[in-house]
Write an enzyme that holds these catalytic residues in place. Sequence first.
Site, PDB file in Angstrom:
ATOM      1  CB  CYS A  14      -3.748 -10.784 -22.500  1.00  0.00           C
ATOM      2  SG  CYS A  14      -3.332 -12.137 -21.532  1.00  0.00           S
ATOM      3  CB  CYS A  25      -4.650 -13.446 -15.564  1.00  0.00           C
ATOM      4  SG  CYS A  25      -3.338 -12.838 -15.118  1.00  0.00           S
ATOM      5  CB  CYS A  57      -3.135  -6.787 -17.426  1.00  0.00           C
ATOM      6  SG  CYS A  57      -1.270  -7.167 -17.735  1.00  0.00           S
ATOM      7  CB  CYS A  72       2.804 -13.651 -19.230  1.00  0.00           C
ATOM      8  SG  CYS A  72       2.423 -12.092 -18.620  1.00  0.00           S
ATOM      9  CD  GLN A 126      12.615   0.500  -9.661  1.00  0.00           C
ATOM     10  OE1 GLN A 126      11.310   0.345  -9.911  1.00  0.00           O
ATOM     11  NE2 GLN A 126      13.043   1.481  -8.376  1.00  0.00           N
ATOM     12  CE1 TYR A 154      12.713   2.488   3.425  1.00  0.00           C
ATOM     13  CE2 TYR A 154      12.957   4.786   2.681  1.00  0.00           C
ATOM     14  CZ  TYR A 154      12.350   3.611   3.745  1.00  0.00           C
ATOM     15  OH  TYR A 154      11.823   4.115   4.768  1.00  0.00           O
ATOM     16  CD  GLU A 168      18.160  -2.632   0.412  1.00  0.00           C
ATOM     17  OE1 GLU A 168      17.428  -1.573  -0.053  1.00  0.00           O
ATOM     18  OE2 GLU A 168      17.688  -3.729   1.134  1.00  0.00           O
ATOM     19  CG  ASP A 215      13.016   4.017  -4.710  1.00  0.00           C
ATOM     20  OD1 ASP A 215      11.891   3.711  -4.816  1.00  0.00           O
ATOM     21  OD2 ASP A 215      13.693   3.415  -5.591  1.00  0.00           O
ATOM     22  CB  CYS A 227       6.475   1.657  -6.644  1.00  0.00           C
ATOM     23  SG  CYS A 227       6.338   1.013  -5.056  1.00  0.00           S
TER      24      CYS A 227
HETATM   25  C1  LIG Z   1      11.568   0.135  -3.829  1.00  0.00           C
HETATM   26  S1  LIG Z   1      12.985  -0.617  -3.615  1.00  0.00           S
HETATM   27  C2  LIG Z   1      14.056   0.503  -4.170  1.00  0.00           C
HETATM   28  C3  LIG Z   1      15.555  -0.151  -4.297  1.00  0.00           C
HETATM   29  C4  LIG Z   1      16.309   0.988  -5.540  1.00  0.00           C
HETATM   30  N1  LIG Z   1      16.284   2.304  -4.971  1.00  0.00           N
HETATM   31  C5  LIG Z   1      16.057   0.685  -6.817  1.00  0.00           C
HETATM   32  O1  LIG Z   1      15.827   1.827  -7.570  1.00  0.00           O
HETATM   33  O2  LIG Z   1      16.086  -0.418  -7.296  1.00  0.00           O
HETATM   34  C6  LIG Z   1      13.014  -0.583  -2.052  1.00  0.00           C
HETATM   35  C7  LIG Z   1      14.093  -1.168  -1.000  1.00  0.00           C
HETATM   36  O3  LIG Z   1      13.990  -0.637   0.466  1.00  0.00           O
HETATM   37  C8  LIG Z   1      14.413  -1.813   1.131  1.00  0.00           C
HETATM   38  N2  LIG Z   1      13.985  -1.793   2.426  1.00  0.00           N
HETATM   39  C9  LIG Z   1      12.817  -1.997   2.959  1.00  0.00           C
HETATM   40  N3  LIG Z   1      12.693  -1.545   4.353  1.00  0.00           N
HETATM   41  C10 LIG Z   1      13.662  -0.891   4.452  1.00  0.00           C
HETATM   42  C11 LIG Z   1      13.991  -0.250   5.805  1.00  0.00           C
HETATM   43  N4  LIG Z   1      13.492  -0.234   6.698  1.00  0.00           N
HETATM   44  N5  LIG Z   1      15.274   0.377   5.535  1.00  0.00           N
HETATM   45  C12 LIG Z   1      16.182   0.296   4.527  1.00  0.00           C
HETATM   46  N6  LIG Z   1      15.851  -0.314   3.416  1.00  0.00           N
HETATM   47  C13 LIG Z   1      14.786  -1.158   3.428  1.00  0.00           C
HETATM   48  C14 LIG Z   1      14.036  -3.147   0.332  1.00  0.00           C
HETATM   49  O4  LIG Z   1      14.781  -4.183   0.638  1.00  0.00           O
HETATM   50  C15 LIG Z   1      14.352  -2.697  -1.249  1.00  0.00           C
HETATM   51  O5  LIG Z   1      15.546  -3.040  -1.780  1.00  0.00           O
END
Ligand SMILES: C[S@@+](CC[C@H](N)C(=O)[O-])C[C@H]1O[C@@H](n2cnc3c(N)ncnc32)[C@H](O)[C@@H]1O
Length: 451
Positions: A72, A78, A81, A158, A281, A310, A331, A379, A406
């Site tokens: 790049c 930037c 990366c 990009c 994602q 989540y 969620e 997650d 992540c």
């Molecule tokens: C890393 S993402 C994972 C979403 C999903 N598992 C996926 O693989 O696409 C984390 C998610 O947690 C939600 N979130 C954040 N804080 C939260 C909470 N206190 N309780 C429930 N969900 C929450 C966010 O809105 C987001 O959608």
Amino acid sequence: MVKKSQEYIVKIDTLNHQAQGIARIDGFVVFVDNVLIDEVVKIKIEEVKKEYAKAKLVEILEKSPYRKDPECPYYDFCGGCHLMHAKYQHQLKLKKLLVEDAFRRIGKLSPKINDVIGMENPFRYRNKTALPVGGDYVKPQIGFYRKMTHDIVPIDYCLIQHEFCDDVIKGMKELIKKHKIEVYDERKHQGVLRHIVVRNSFAFDEMMLILVCTKVPENLEVIKKDILDKFPKIKSFFVNLNPKRTNVILGEEDILIWGSSTIKDKIGNLTFEISPKSFFQVNSLQTEVLYSQVVKYLKDIDAEIVFDVYSGIGTISMFVAPFCKKVYAIEIVEDAVEDAKKSSKNNNISNIEFICGSAEIEIPRLMKSGIIPQAVILDPPRRGCEKELLESLIEHKIPNIIYVSCNPSTLARDSNILCSNGYEILEVQPVDMFPQTFHVECVALFKKREE
Ligand SMILES: C[S@@+](CC[C@H](N)C(=O)[O-])C[C@H]1O[C@@H](n2cnc3c(N)ncnc32)[C@H](O)[C@@H]1O
């Protein structure tokens, strides 16, 4: 004593969790960007703090065999990366080291960590981008922020984004000039257009465009017509209103200007609806690899009730639904829960209950009411899990926890809490969802130890 502006020759010992090189001058830690382990480099000190210094790379004197020229042209400016100067297979090795280091340093643990699963083509993988807009309507700038600043590095393309992103950069510059759209000035908190957010679907070749503005731009009807002409793949066009003085990109109000309120994308055989505020994602292709790992662990468990905590737009829930009797998906974002309900219907999946609320309140509530899962999938966002949530899983002795993360640092911190309270980690599988950057996703499998 390390001095500002002074040059030194150092050997890079290792990389930290942000892929910055660590060198020592008389024992004092110095961080350097764009280097690799064992390289001997000339550096210039830019900043000296009490515990460490930051330096700029001046010259590479002994080059790593794993170094390559970054593809790049914006790489040096930037901040996107961090590892494009390393050959891809080496990036994967470095990411494994970063995960091991986080577990050792923060988690005080040394679990079995598998090799990172990489991508066949580690470019052009992102399905979402938020481009800051700067300059003015005569000479608009669209690009990314320069490392550690809010100065815009204007770009034409990009290499980690979908090609739609390049079209939007070019096309929107023309439209800003043509329609004299006032560009937002962050310092003065004046102007209209702040960010351009692009979401694109790899499976359906469609795009969502969101103009983040302080107010609805003048001539929007005419601008809309030009946008539809310029971007034939557009499926959904929003203006998002963000009038606040803030670093948060999206404001509260989304106004649908044209088309559908969601775009669709596929992971494996499942199709998902995605709204502007819903999490999805960023690497659609590699997400299938990530979720397959979750399914692999879950299949071995033979669970009847599963919590997907989540859950975003319910992607993991729908992947694991065929392997259990019932999934509870929790969620906090309302639009994401609505997307999830629509998608589960479209995918003919009927054994998921979607709950909109915060995990740390809803999970203890469910378990107090007598619904006890055999497996919980976590997650969370980068900040990791809330303590109350982990405490309730520990209190109810949930036998299996699959933790998707992540952020290796918060995964390691939460692993320490679980492992200090009766759990062991069977294995950690890192998956490269973010090639060229230091970011890495992990799936960790926890079991409750026999008492
Ligand atoms: C890393 S993402 C994972 C979403 C999903 N598992 C996926 O693989 O696409 C984390 C998610 O947690 C939600 N979130 C954040 N804080 C939260 C909470 N206190 N309780 C429930 N969900 C929450 C966010 O809105 C987001 O959608």
